[in-house]
Write a protein that holds these residues in place. Sequence first.
Motif, PDB file in Angstrom:
ATOM      1  N   GLU A  39    -108.644  43.686 -59.170  1.00 44.80           N
ATOM      2  CA  GLU A  39    -107.509  43.360 -60.027  1.00 44.80           C
ATOM      3  C   GLU A  39    -107.311  44.338 -61.175  1.00 44.80           C
ATOM      4  N   ARG A  43    -103.720  46.264 -61.538  1.00 47.20           N
ATOM      5  CA  ARG A  43    -102.864  46.020 -62.700  1.00 47.20           C
ATOM      6  C   ARG A  43    -102.570  47.300 -63.458  1.00 47.20           C
ATOM      7  N   GLU A 141    -105.479  35.388 -74.347  1.00 49.12           N
ATOM      8  CA  GLU A 141    -104.733  34.561 -73.404  1.00 49.12           C
ATOM      9  C   GLU A 141    -103.340  34.247 -73.955  1.00 49.12           C
ATOM     10  N   LEU A 144    -101.203  37.345 -73.632  1.00 51.41           N
ATOM     11  CA  LEU A 144    -100.788  37.542 -72.244  1.00 51.41           C
ATOM     12  C   LEU A 144     -99.642  36.603 -71.883  1.00 51.41           C
ATOM     13  N   ARG A 148     -95.888  37.838 -70.707  1.00 52.01           N
ATOM     14  CA  ARG A 148     -95.290  37.413 -69.438  1.00 52.01           C
ATOM     15  C   ARG A 148     -93.950  36.737 -69.664  1.00 52.01           C
ATOM     16  N   ALA A 155     -98.063  43.151 -69.901  1.00 53.67           N
ATOM     17  CA  ALA A 155     -98.865  42.040 -69.381  1.00 53.67           C
ATOM     18  C   ALA A 155     -99.869  42.537 -68.345  1.00 53.67           C
ATOM     19  N   GLU A 156     -99.502  43.587 -67.617  1.00 51.56           N
ATOM     20  CA  GLU A 156    -100.423  44.148 -66.616  1.00 51.56           C
ATOM     21  C   GLU A 156    -101.682  44.697 -67.282  1.00 51.56           C
ATOM     22  N   THR A 159    -103.841  41.804 -68.620  1.00 51.86           N
ATOM     23  CA  THR A 159    -104.482  41.136 -67.481  1.00 51.86           C
ATOM     24  C   THR A 159    -105.673  41.933 -66.995  1.00 51.86           C
ATOM     25  N   ALA A 163    -109.581  40.671 -66.959  1.00 46.51           N
ATOM     26  CA  ALA A 163    -110.308  40.630 -65.690  1.00 46.51           C
ATOM     27  C   ALA A 163    -111.706  41.221 -65.808  1.00 46.51           C
TER      28      ALA A 163
END
Length: 211
Positions: A39, A43, A141, A144, A148, A155-156, A159, A163
């Motif tokens: 991920e 991203r 969080e 993010l 979004r 946001a990528e 994220t 991760a």
Amino acid sequence: MTDRTVHLTASVLLSYPDERLIEALPLLNAAVAELGPGEPGRRLAAFLGHVSATPLAELAEHYVATFDLKRRCSPYLTYYTYGDTRRRGMALLRFKHAYQAAGFEVADELPDHLGVVCELSGRGATEEAVRLLREHRAGLETLLRALREEGSPYAEVVTAVLATLPPPTERERQAALRLAEAGPPAEEVGLEPYGHEALVRVRPGTPGGSR
């Protein structure tokens, strides 16, 4: 090394986009390609694709509109927990002391800027950086979620950073839920020893902006 690469790449992508970003694209693409299909790599590759396909002036305009003009998308992690209150000043000192212990000095930005925390990891102090990120996971969080909702490609990047952290504990999940419901404190009392003016970042292209 994988997490460090993710964080170092994120630190560059979370900086104000200028010619240096465009010049660094070949190196950034090569570093992300080595991350593999997980991920974080996917991203970051998606965001780099957006950078490659978007004029620099448009990238800069979006950065300012997102991070400088929308408080809900603040890149400063302590803002989400403490708002502009005196307690936030103490939290900023905690970041500063962590950097000093790692031999890392922050000159031109507040120490809780997400890109600066990622740079700390990229320079080798990954354990210290991850600790700071986990302590402010609820803020991450919340950031993010706001990105979004704004439809921001950033946001990528956030994220990808999330991760690299261990799965959230129940306590961290509850903290994120409470923060989402209540938002940051609204009291405005100053950030000694960080003055209120330190929060205002005037970018090129905004009124009064200069380089």
